[in-house]
Design a protein around this motif. Structure first.
Motif, PDB file in Angstrom:
ATOM      1  N   THR A 267       0.848  -1.186   0.000  1.00 19.96           N
ATOM      2  CA  THR A 267       0.000   0.000   0.000  1.00 19.96           C
ATOM      3  C   THR A 267       0.885   1.238   0.000  1.00 19.96           C
ATOM      4  OG1 THR A 267      -1.757  -1.144   1.205  1.00 19.96           O
ATOM      5  CG2 THR A 267      -1.793   1.256   1.241  1.00 19.96           C
ATOM      6  N   VAL A 268       0.530   2.211  -0.847  1.00 22.72           N
ATOM      7  CA  VAL A 268       1.277   3.466  -0.898  1.00 22.72           C
ATOM      8  C   VAL A 268       0.302   4.619  -0.659  1.00 22.72           C
ATOM      9  CG1 VAL A 268       2.976   2.519  -2.495  1.00 22.72           C
ATOM     10  CG2 VAL A 268       0.990   3.742  -3.401  1.00 22.72           C
ATOM     11  N   THR A 269       0.833   5.763  -0.341  1.00 25.63           N
ATOM     12  CA  THR A 269      -0.036   6.920  -0.155  1.00 25.63           C
ATOM     13  C   THR A 269      -0.508   7.454  -1.500  1.00 25.63           C
ATOM     14  OG1 THR A 269       1.758   8.548  -0.224  1.00 25.63           O
ATOM     15  CG2 THR A 269       1.237   7.548   1.928  1.00 25.63           C
TER      16      THR A 269
ATOM     17  N   GLN B 165      -0.484  10.486  -2.303  1.00 29.03           N
ATOM     18  CA  GLN B 165       0.499  11.484  -2.732  1.00 29.03           C
ATOM     19  C   GLN B 165       1.690  10.839  -3.425  1.00 29.03           C
ATOM     20  OE1 GLN B 165      -0.133  14.846  -2.569  1.00 29.03           O
ATOM     21  NE2 GLN B 165       1.608  14.828  -3.990  1.00 29.03           N
ATOM     22  N   ALA B 166       2.112   9.675  -2.950  1.00 29.91           N
ATOM     23  CA  ALA B 166       3.215   8.970  -3.610  1.00 29.91           C
ATOM     24  C   ALA B 166       2.828   8.592  -5.038  1.00 29.91           C
ATOM     25  CB  ALA B 166       3.598   7.731  -2.809  1.00 29.91           C
ATOM     26  N   LEU B 167       1.591   8.147  -5.218  1.00 25.56           N
ATOM     27  CA  LEU B 167       1.096   7.818  -6.553  1.00 25.56           C
ATOM     28  C   LEU B 167       1.093   9.056  -7.441  1.00 25.56           C
ATOM     29  CD1 LEU B 167      -0.344   5.986  -8.624  1.00 25.56           C
ATOM     30  CD2 LEU B 167      -2.494   6.500  -7.456  1.00 25.56           C
ATOM     31  N   LEU B 168       0.592  10.153  -6.928  1.00 26.71           N
ATOM     32  CA  LEU B 168       0.557  11.396  -7.696  1.00 26.71           C
ATOM     33  C   LEU B 168       1.956  11.889  -8.038  1.00 26.71           C
ATOM     34  CD1 LEU B 168      -2.297  13.281  -5.833  1.00 26.71           C
ATOM     35  CD2 LEU B 168      -2.339  12.540  -8.225  1.00 26.71           C
TER      36      LEU B 168
ATOM     37  N   HIS C 143     -17.534   5.152  -2.677  1.00 20.27           N
ATOM     38  CA  HIS C 143     -16.588   4.044  -2.539  1.00 20.27           C
ATOM     39  C   HIS C 143     -15.159   4.524  -2.292  1.00 20.27           C
ATOM     40  CE1 HIS C 143     -19.462   0.841  -3.579  1.00 20.27           C
ATOM     41  NE2 HIS C 143     -20.041   1.789  -4.290  1.00 20.27           N
ATOM     42  N   ASN C 144     -15.005   5.838  -2.076  1.00 18.77           N
ATOM     43  CA  ASN C 144     -13.715   6.411  -1.675  1.00 18.77           C
ATOM     44  C   ASN C 144     -12.603   6.101  -2.682  1.00 18.77           C
ATOM     45  OD1 ASN C 144     -12.540   8.113   0.211  1.00 18.77           O
ATOM     46  ND2 ASN C 144     -11.751   6.440   1.468  1.00 18.77           N
ATOM     47  N   ILE C 145     -12.928   6.258  -3.971  1.00 22.23           N
ATOM     48  CA  ILE C 145     -11.985   5.945  -5.045  1.00 22.23           C
ATOM     49  C   ILE C 145     -11.390   7.229  -5.616  1.00 22.23           C
ATOM     50  CG2 ILE C 145     -11.709   4.901  -7.328  1.00 22.23           C
ATOM     51  CD1 ILE C 145     -13.981   3.006  -6.630  1.00 22.23           C
TER      52      ILE C 145
ATOM     53  N   ALA D  61      -9.510   7.593  -1.204  1.00 20.19           N
ATOM     54  CA  ALA D  61      -8.741   7.070  -0.066  1.00 20.19           C
ATOM     55  C   ALA D  61      -7.336   7.652  -0.043  1.00 20.19           C
ATOM     56  CB  ALA D  61      -8.679   5.551  -0.145  1.00 20.19           C
ATOM     57  N   GLY D  62      -6.804   7.798   1.151  1.00 22.54           N
ATOM     58  CA  GLY D  62      -5.455   8.340   1.301  1.00 22.54           C
ATOM     59  C   GLY D  62      -4.365   7.348   0.969  1.00 22.54           C
ATOM     60  N   THR D  63      -4.722   6.060   0.895  1.00 16.02           N
ATOM     61  CA  THR D  63      -3.762   5.026   0.529  1.00 16.02           C
ATOM     62  C   THR D  63      -4.293   4.225  -0.650  1.00 16.02           C
ATOM     63  OG1 THR D  63      -4.709   3.486   2.147  1.00 16.02           O
ATOM     64  CG2 THR D  63      -2.823   4.825   2.850  1.00 16.02           C
ATOM     65  N   VAL D  64      -3.373   3.678  -1.431  1.00 11.16           N
ATOM     66  CA  VAL D  64      -3.731   2.961  -2.658  1.00 11.16           C
ATOM     67  C   VAL D  64      -2.992   1.631  -2.708  1.00 11.16           C
ATOM     68  CG1 VAL D  64      -3.691   3.006  -5.181  1.00 11.16           C
ATOM     69  CG2 VAL D  64      -4.124   5.117  -3.899  1.00 11.16           C
TER      70      VAL D  64
END
Length: 255
Positions: A4-6, A8-11, A93-95, A36-39
């Motif tokens: 799981t990553v944040t 912000q890390a994905l962005l 669904h917090n997507i 969601a804050g994590t992905v």
């Protein structure tokens, strides 16, 4: 096993890869809807349609990565009807919804244009058009296409869609230009670049006349059909960089 990553890390990875600030675009690039804050799992697709969002929910996605997002210049800004339905699903669904338009077209290896050229067996030799989004090149094997119908056969086999072809008179095609999606307005720039044929997604009334009058073949191969490759290529790359999982979901579109 995926991690799981944040968000912000994905962005951050997407921004570094696609450099959206370089482009003058028709809508916002990057995070369009916060979830969601994590992905852990990202779904990619061409367009943020309700069908794609519903499929992403079924796939238990934390983020959706698309080429065509929800917001475009000139919209009236109301959240009613189809817009409400799409947003309601994402928020319930917090997507996260990430959308990259021109930056996704333009990436030199993973973008829509680069990926289409690779699948058609074309090697890039230059760029043309507004913001240098269009590409031109020749066949990787160095050969020419006998005429536009031969090129159209390669296109239809690759994309599983019959293109609209305008060529008069038939002639050999060695130098090919292409720009995915609704890039029919790039045709004049392609002609000026000295190509023998131009491949894009759509055709408007003026292009048929220009093709006949200039002898440069025009192939309209489908907006969706030509833009199926960039989003999954980028999302798969980003997911691999971050150690999360990725799934491309194809929502058929005849346009």
């Amino acid at each position: 096993m995926s991690k799981t990553v944040t968000r912000q890390a994905l962005l951050n990875v997407c921004t570094e890869l696609l450099q959206p600030a370089r482009f003058k675009d028709y809508g916002p690039n990057g995070l369009q809807v916060e979830g969601a804050g994590t992905v852990r799992h990202i779904v990619s697709g061409v367009t943020a349609s309700r069908a794609l969002i519903e499929a992403a929910i079924d796939a238990k996605a934390d983020a959706i990565f698309v080429h065509h997002g929800l917001f475009w210049r000139g919209q009236d800004g109301t959240v009613t009807g189809w817009m409400k339905q799409r947003l309601q699903l994402l928020l319930a669904h917090n997507i996260n919804l990430l959308a990259y338009h021109l930056p996704l077209d333009a990436h030199p290896e993973l973008g829509n244009n680069a990926q289409l050229g690779k699948r058609l067996g074309l090697q890039v030799q230059g760029a043309f058009g507004e913001q240098d989004l269009g590409l031109w090149g020749t066949r990787i094997d160095g050969q020419a296409f006998a005429d536009a119908n031969v090129l159209a056969t390669v296109v239809s086999t690759t994309l599983q869609r019959e293109p609209v072809v305008v060529q008069m008179p038939p002639r050999e095609i060695r130098k090919v230009a292409w720009c995915t999606g609704g890039a029919q307005s790039y045709f004049e720039a392609a002609i000026a670049a000295g190509v023998d044929a131009f491949i894009t997604g759509e055709i408007s009334e003026p292009q048929a006349h220009l093709a006949r009058e200039t002898g440069v073949a025009f192939l309209a191969c489908g907006h969706h059909a030509t833009e199926r490759y960039g989003a999954p290529a980028v999302a798969a790359y980003v997911a691999a960089q971050l150690g999360i999982t990725h799934q491309f979901i194809e929502i058929d579109n005849p346009a």
